[in-house]
Every structure is written in C-alpha cells, then in structure tokens.
Design a protein around this motif. Structure first.
Motif, PDB file in Angstrom:
ATOM      1  N   PHE A 145       0.913  -1.089  -0.056  1.00 45.34           N
ATOM      2  CA  PHE A 145       0.137  -0.088   0.079  1.00 45.34           C
ATOM      3  C   PHE A 145       0.869   1.123   0.159  1.00 45.34           C
ATOM      4  N   PRO A 146       0.616   2.222  -0.786  1.00 46.86           N
ATOM      5  CA  PRO A 146       1.370   3.530  -0.985  1.00 46.86           C
ATOM      6  C   PRO A 146       1.065   4.597   0.266  1.00 46.86           C
ATOM      7  N   MET A 147       1.731   4.166   1.462  1.00 43.88           N
ATOM      8  CA  MET A 147       1.386   4.614   2.793  1.00 43.88           C
ATOM      9  C   MET A 147       2.078   6.056   2.768  1.00 43.88           C
ATOM     10  N   ALA A 148       2.950   6.380   1.980  1.00 42.22           N
ATOM     11  CA  ALA A 148       3.883   7.864   2.095  1.00 42.22           C
ATOM     12  C   ALA A 148       2.883   8.618   1.324  1.00 42.22           C
ATOM     13  N   GLN A 149       2.069   8.209   0.137  1.00 42.19           N
ATOM     14  CA  GLN A 149       1.330   9.218  -0.517  1.00 42.19           C
ATOM     15  C   GLN A 149       0.081   9.590   0.475  1.00 42.19           C
ATOM     16  N   TRP A 150      -0.515   8.325   1.048  1.00 39.35           N
ATOM     17  CA  TRP A 150      -1.686   8.271   1.880  1.00 39.35           C
ATOM     18  C   TRP A 150      -1.407   9.284   2.921  1.00 39.35           C
ATOM     19  N   SER A 151      -0.239   9.138   3.568  1.00 44.38           N
ATOM     20  CA  SER A 151      -0.004   9.928   4.887  1.00 44.38           C
ATOM     21  C   SER A 151       0.064  11.259   4.712  1.00 44.38           C
ATOM     22  N   LYS A 152       0.600  12.172   3.331  1.00 37.08           N
ATOM     23  CA  LYS A 152       0.768  13.193   3.231  1.00 37.08           C
ATOM     24  C   LYS A 152      -0.656  13.932   2.691  1.00 37.08           C
ATOM     25  N   LEU A 153      -1.521  12.997   2.297  1.00 38.16           N
ATOM     26  CA  LEU A 153      -2.815  13.726   2.129  1.00 38.16           C
ATOM     27  C   LEU A 153      -3.807  13.792   3.348  1.00 38.16           C
ATOM     28  N   ALA A 154      -3.336  12.763   4.252  1.00 37.91           N
ATOM     29  CA  ALA A 154      -4.156  12.699   5.358  1.00 37.91           C
ATOM     30  C   ALA A 154      -3.635  13.811   6.331  1.00 37.91           C
ATOM     31  N   ALA A 155      -2.500  14.049   6.309  1.00 38.78           N
ATOM     32  CA  ALA A 155      -1.806  15.073   7.164  1.00 38.78           C
ATOM     33  C   ALA A 155      -2.193  16.523   6.786  1.00 38.78           C
ATOM     34  N   LYS A 156      -2.618  16.717   5.369  1.00 42.10           N
ATOM     35  CA  LYS A 156      -2.963  17.971   4.756  1.00 42.10           C
ATOM     36  C   LYS A 156      -4.393  18.238   5.506  1.00 42.10           C
ATOM     37  N   HIS A 157      -5.426  17.240   5.542  1.00 41.76           N
ATOM     38  CA  HIS A 157      -6.854  17.391   5.872  1.00 41.76           C
ATOM     39  C   HIS A 157      -6.769  17.530   7.425  1.00 41.76           C
ATOM     40  N   TRP A 158      -5.824  17.019   8.169  1.00 39.88           N
ATOM     41  CA  TRP A 158      -5.582  17.340   9.603  1.00 39.88           C
ATOM     42  C   TRP A 158      -5.629  18.517   9.903  1.00 39.88           C
ATOM     43  N   ARG A 159      -4.792  19.049   8.916  1.00 38.21           N
ATOM     44  CA  ARG A 159      -4.436  20.744   9.312  1.00 38.21           C
ATOM     45  C   ARG A 159      -5.456  21.458   8.881  1.00 38.21           C
ATOM     46  N   ASN A 160      -6.799  21.153   8.376  1.00 45.29           N
ATOM     47  CA  ASN A 160      -7.912  21.914   7.884  1.00 45.29           C
ATOM     48  C   ASN A 160      -8.506  22.747   9.357  1.00 45.29           C
ATOM     49  N   ASP A 161      -9.446  23.494   9.194  1.00 50.95           N
ATOM     50  CA  ASP A 161     -10.195  24.193   9.994  1.00 50.95           C
ATOM     51  C   ASP A 161     -10.620  23.200  11.003  1.00 50.95           C
ATOM     52  N   ARG A 162     -10.544  23.344  12.489  1.00 53.01           N
ATOM     53  CA  ARG A 162     -10.956  22.484  13.371  1.00 53.01           C
ATOM     54  C   ARG A 162     -12.417  22.271  13.314  1.00 53.01           C
ATOM     55  N   ASN A 163     -13.219  23.064  13.141  1.00 56.82           N
ATOM     56  CA  ASN A 163     -14.911  22.836  13.027  1.00 56.82           C
ATOM     57  C   ASN A 163     -15.095  21.942  11.884  1.00 56.82           C
ATOM     58  N   LEU A 164     -14.132  21.669  10.643  1.00 54.65           N
ATOM     59  CA  LEU A 164     -14.189  20.580   9.782  1.00 54.65           C
ATOM     60  C   LEU A 164     -13.818  19.359  10.217  1.00 54.65           C
ATOM     61  N   VAL A 165     -12.755  19.439  10.905  1.00 50.90           N
ATOM     62  CA  VAL A 165     -12.059  18.151  11.254  1.00 50.90           C
ATOM     63  C   VAL A 165     -12.661  17.662  12.405  1.00 50.90           C
ATOM     64  N   MET A 166     -13.014  18.262  13.390  1.00 53.41           N
ATOM     65  CA  MET A 166     -13.556  17.631  14.536  1.00 53.41           C
ATOM     66  C   MET A 166     -15.216  17.776  14.617  1.00 53.41           C
ATOM     67  N   GLY A 167     -15.798  18.161  13.687  1.00 53.26           N
ATOM     68  CA  GLY A 167     -17.440  18.358  13.744  1.00 53.26           C
ATOM     69  C   GLY A 167     -17.918  17.023  13.024  1.00 53.26           C
ATOM     70  N   TYR A 168     -19.371  17.033  13.323  1.00 55.80           N
ATOM     71  CA  TYR A 168     -19.953  15.826  12.483  1.00 55.80           C
ATOM     72  C   TYR A 168     -19.985  16.063  11.066  1.00 55.80           C
ATOM     73  N   GLY A 169     -19.748  14.875  10.200  1.00 58.83           N
ATOM     74  CA  GLY A 169     -19.881  15.004   8.667  1.00 58.83           C
ATOM     75  C   GLY A 169     -21.087  14.771   8.340  1.00 58.83           C
ATOM     76  N   ASP A 170     -21.553  15.158   6.949  1.00 64.75           N
ATOM     77  CA  ASP A 170     -22.659  15.135   6.440  1.00 64.75           C
ATOM     78  C   ASP A 170     -23.009  13.657   6.291  1.00 64.75           C
ATOM     79  N   PRO A 171     -24.253  13.250   6.904  1.00 61.46           N
ATOM     80  CA  PRO A 171     -24.686  11.988   6.883  1.00 61.46           C
ATOM     81  C   PRO A 171     -24.895  11.334   5.588  1.00 61.46           C
ATOM     82  N   ARG A 172     -25.121  11.956   4.453  1.00 61.53           N
ATOM     83  CA  ARG A 172     -25.006  11.590   3.194  1.00 61.53           C
ATOM     84  C   ARG A 172     -23.553  11.038   2.788  1.00 61.53           C
ATOM     85  N   GLY A 173     -22.623  11.761   3.142  1.00 63.41           N
ATOM     86  CA  GLY A 173     -21.183  11.600   2.982  1.00 63.41           C
ATOM     87  C   GLY A 173     -20.684  12.855   2.122  1.00 63.41           C
TER      88      GLY A 173
END
Length: 500
Positions: A145-173
């Motif tokens: 599995f290409p973990m390096a590429q996955w990790s970079k993308l995941a880290a980028k989204h963890w640095r987003n606005d905390r309301n977006l990262v920590m709040g509820y997601g859209d139930p539909r997706g």
C-alpha cells in the motif's frame, strides 16, 4: 477512635511500573473494599500520611485517590476528625434478604421477534483477521500500500479548520467523495450515475443493514446465495429477513432454484463479479434472467461488488447495475479491499426511485463518517493515486494467484483441488472425497494456516466440502510455504481417516 487500617491495608496490592498508575490502582483498591463491605459505613480510614508510609507511595498519590472517592460520595471528610466511609452506604444498600433460587442473571432475556430470529440463525464471524498469513480471506496486501502518499494527504486534511476536522460529517457523505466515487464507477464499472445517488456508509455491512431496514418487513423472503457472504447474511437477518438458500452453479445464482423455492420474494442478494465464497463470475445470461425475475416479482437486488477492481481474467463482464434498465439494483461498494479494512468506509449507489428515501434515512439516522477521512479518500482518487494503486494491485494479485495455483498443482494433487479464479483476493479448493472440512480446518489452524470451510457460508448444507483460500495478503514465497504446510496437514488428515 476505631478505624479500619488493618482490613484496608491488608487488602491493598499496588504494582509499581504497571500500565495503570499508582493513583488509579489505589483508588480502585479502596473503592472495591468499600463496595464489597470490607469496611463499613461510618468507619474511619487511616490518615493519608499513614497510608502513604505503609504502602510506600507519596502522600500526594494518596490524597488524590481519596479526593476522587469523596467526589463520588463513597468517603466523607469530618472537620478535625479524619476521613470516613460515607454513612450513605448504609442507606443505599438494602439489607440482604433470603438467597433467591433464581436470579435475573440466570433467566433468558426476553428478545424481540426480530432479535430472536437473528440470534437463532446468524453465523458468528469469529475474530476478523488483523495480520496476514496463508490463506486468510478478507485482507488485501498491506505491504504494497502507498502509505507515503496516503499519509501526506491525510496530514493535509488534519491541518484544516478544526470545525471541519472535529465536527460531524454530512450523513449522506462528503460531496467531494461522492463525486469521486460516481466518476470511478462510471469509468471502471460502466455505471452511469449522478453523485446524488451515492451515499457513504460505515462499511458494506452498515449499507446492507440500512437497505434491509428501509425495504424489508420481518418475514419478507430474500433470495440468498448458498453458500454466501457471512456479513451480508447477518445484516439481513438482523432486519428480520427470511433468507431463502438459493443454489449456486458455474454461472452464479440459480434463478430457477430461487423461483421454485420462493417465487414471491422481496429481495435478492448476489455477488455477481466474484461469488463469495465459490469465486465464479455470474454469466451474462444469468444476470438477465435474474433481472427479469426481480422485475416480475416487484423485488429489489443488492449487488455486492466487494472486490471487482481486481479482475485479472481479461475483459470483465458488466456489473448487474450497468445492465439494469428498470432501476431494481442497489449497488454496494467498499474500500476495505481496494484500500484497507480499517477505513470502514463503503457506499450505496441508489436507484433514482430510492434516492429521496435514502437521503431521508441517512439524515435521520446516520451521523456521518469523519470529514478528514472522506476528504483523504476523495483526494487519493482525484489525484490519480487510487487508479494507479488498483492497476498495480491487479498485477500483484494475479502473480499471487498464479503462485497458489502452481504450488497447489505440485503439492496438493489428490488432496485439494484448487480452482482458478478470474478476480479478487481468494479462490476455493475442493477436498478429496472422504476428508472432513471441519476437522481439516481445525488441524490447519493448529499448524498456523487459516482456511474458511464452506459450511461457514451455508444457509443449508451443500454437496461439496472444501475451503475458501485467500491469496491477496501474503507474497508468493509465503504462499509456497503455506501450501507445503497445507499439504502436510491434509496428508495427516487422510492417514488418520484410513486408520479408523
């Protein structure tokens, strides 16, 4: 003043260096003594300095534990007199009465009709696999599995606005992920759909439960491949479905057998791209026959396309969904095989007629998958990493499949007839006549080999005995050594049978 120092101190055992810190250990020890009646309401505890000296710990640790017990109401401090077990312990614990002949714990709980039906017929899934070994099913290759590429993308989204990262997601997706999935199934599976038809779920099993809860009444008859997928079976049973075991032949589910057993059915569940567990691909002729039967019965079809990306047998047949002209097929996909199972992300592709109802059910009953996780998957797909990974893994799994077939031909002749498959992460082996799959699976597990007997997948017994054999999670060298141990164990089973 009398105090409970002896009884209390003799019952406390602290372990220095344990995972649980001394503060927590002391709190639990005193709490257990109080609740068990080892010290009575109104009895005084030793002073914190005495406890610290006798137990060989700091006074601060003792004070913290005692403060916590006071906050819970188990202890009380009396000005100038010390710490006592709360008098409330007498009032809150009724005096012991005569020993009952039968306690509530001894009684069978009264279940709903649906729960009783479910628990009577469901198949335990045992411990789902977490580590690769020959020939575990249900796991993709972790080591490629290409973990390096996955990790970079995941880290980028963890640095987003905390309301977006920590709040509820859209139930539909997440809309971006729904668009990415719609584009993927259009390009790779020939399914024309709108992103609004995609609903993100916590894995395929949640999707099956959601569909069943929305479309089935308790007792509704559902055609189910026999043998068939365990997770889907349990999900539909939990919705009160009456599962009809429908035979499977070389072309897939037998429509004729289904019509003979239950002509008035509400739903059919199928795995047409790679039958679970027998591995055949449903013929185009059989797909059209199934769709015709569904239309005539005013029923629905769940198409579980769990590992269709890994087709290495030439040009894949179209999905059932892509040839459905009447809007009867509900398509379910998952990222557990194409990426990795810890994601617990799947999706439903709804027929147009059910979109509004899926939306209402999602908004009313779902809390949504983590935004950052969905966004990572969406970027992984949009930036081309997903397509590259699928192409690479298709080749890897073809090589591992060939390694299994070659090793089986060399070492398992007369013991296990391992069949070729055209796609996916597993195939099947049919045992030589007279060998018992249950006993074989037990001996193989003791030898460190994982196999899944056919009986685990069956609603009713079938004529053949054998195993589902996963090849996706281990490399060719491990497959070769696994086949050697498999052959040795089956020879032992064969010798034991001849001695009886």
């Amino acid at each position: 003043m009398k105090y409970s120092g002896g009884a209390l101190l003799s019952s406390i055992r602290l372990e220095h260096g344990a995972d649980k810190n001394l503060n927590a250990q002391l709190y639990m020890a005193i709490r257990d003594v109080i609740l068990s009646g080892g010290v009575k309401a109104g009895e005084r505890l030793p002073a914190s300095r005495t406890l610290a000296n006798e137990l060989g710990i700091s006074r601060t640790t003792v004070i913290n534990a005692l403060d916590r017990l006071m906050a819970e109401g188990l202890l009380e401090a009396r000005q100038g007199a010390g710490t006592y077990v709360s008098e409330a312990m007498n009032a809150e614990r009724p005096a012991p009465g005569p020993t009952p002949q039968r306690t509530i714990a001894d009684k069978e709980p009264r279940l709903s009709h649906t729960a009783h039906h479910f628990t009577k017929h469901f198949t335990p899934r045992n411990q789902l696999p977490t580590q690769a070994r020959a020939f575990v099913t249900g796991l993709p290759s972790f080591d490629t599995f290409p973990m390096a590429q996955w990790s970079k993308l995941a880290a980028k989204h963890w640095r987003n606005d905390r309301n977006l990262v920590m709040g509820y997601g859209d139930p539909r997706g997440d809309p971006a992920l729904r668009r990415a999935i719609a584009s993927h199934v259009n390009a790779s599976r020939g399914i024309q759909c709108d992103p609004d038809q995609i609903f993100i779920t916590g894995g395929a099993q949640q999707a099956f439960q959601m569909i069943g809860a929305m479309l089935l009444n308790p007792g509704d008859r559902v055609w189910f491949e026999n043998p068939g997928a365990i997770g889907a079976k349990n999900s539909l049973l939990s919705c009160g479905a009456d599962l009809v075991p429908v035979d499977v032949d070389d072309e897939g589910i037998s429509v004729a057998d289904g019509l003979e057993k239950a002509p008035h059915f509400r739903m059919a569940f199928v795995t047409p791209s790679h039958q679970q567990p027998l591995s055949m691909v449903m013929s185009l002729r059989r797909r059209f026959a199934l769709l015709q039967a569904v239309e005539e019965a005013d029923a629905w079809v769940i198409e579980d396309d769990y590992d269709s990306e890994f087709y290495f047998g030439g040009q894949p047949l179209p999905t059932l969904k892509s040839v459905d002209t009447t809007g009867r097929v509900i398509y379910v996909g998952t990222f557990s095989k194409s990426l990795f199972p810890a994601l617990r992300v799947g999706f439903i592709l709804s027929p147009p007629s059910l979109v509004e109802m899926f939306e209402r059910v999602s908004i009313s009953s779902q809390s949504g998958i983590a935004n950052s996780l969905q966004a990572t998957i969406a970027d992984f797909m949009d930036e081309g990493f997903f397509a590259t990974h699928i192409r690479r893994m298709r080749q890897v799994y073809a090589e591992r499949h060939e390694a299994l077939i070659t090793a089986a031909r060399d070492k398992l002749d007369g013991l296990l007839d391992v069949r070729r498959t055209l796609s996916g992460l597993h195939t099947v082996g049919y045992l030589a006549e007279g060998l018992d799959e249950g006993e074989g699976a037990r001996l193989l597990d003791e030898a460190g080999i994982a196999v899944s007997p056919f009986a685990r997948y069956c609603l009713s017994p079938i004529d053949r005995q054998g195993f589902a054999l996963g090849f996706g999670a281990v490399n060719p060298q491990e497959i070769g050594s696994g086949v050697a141990r498999l052959a040795e164990t089956l020879r032992t089973l064969q010798r034991n049978k001849s001695l009886r």
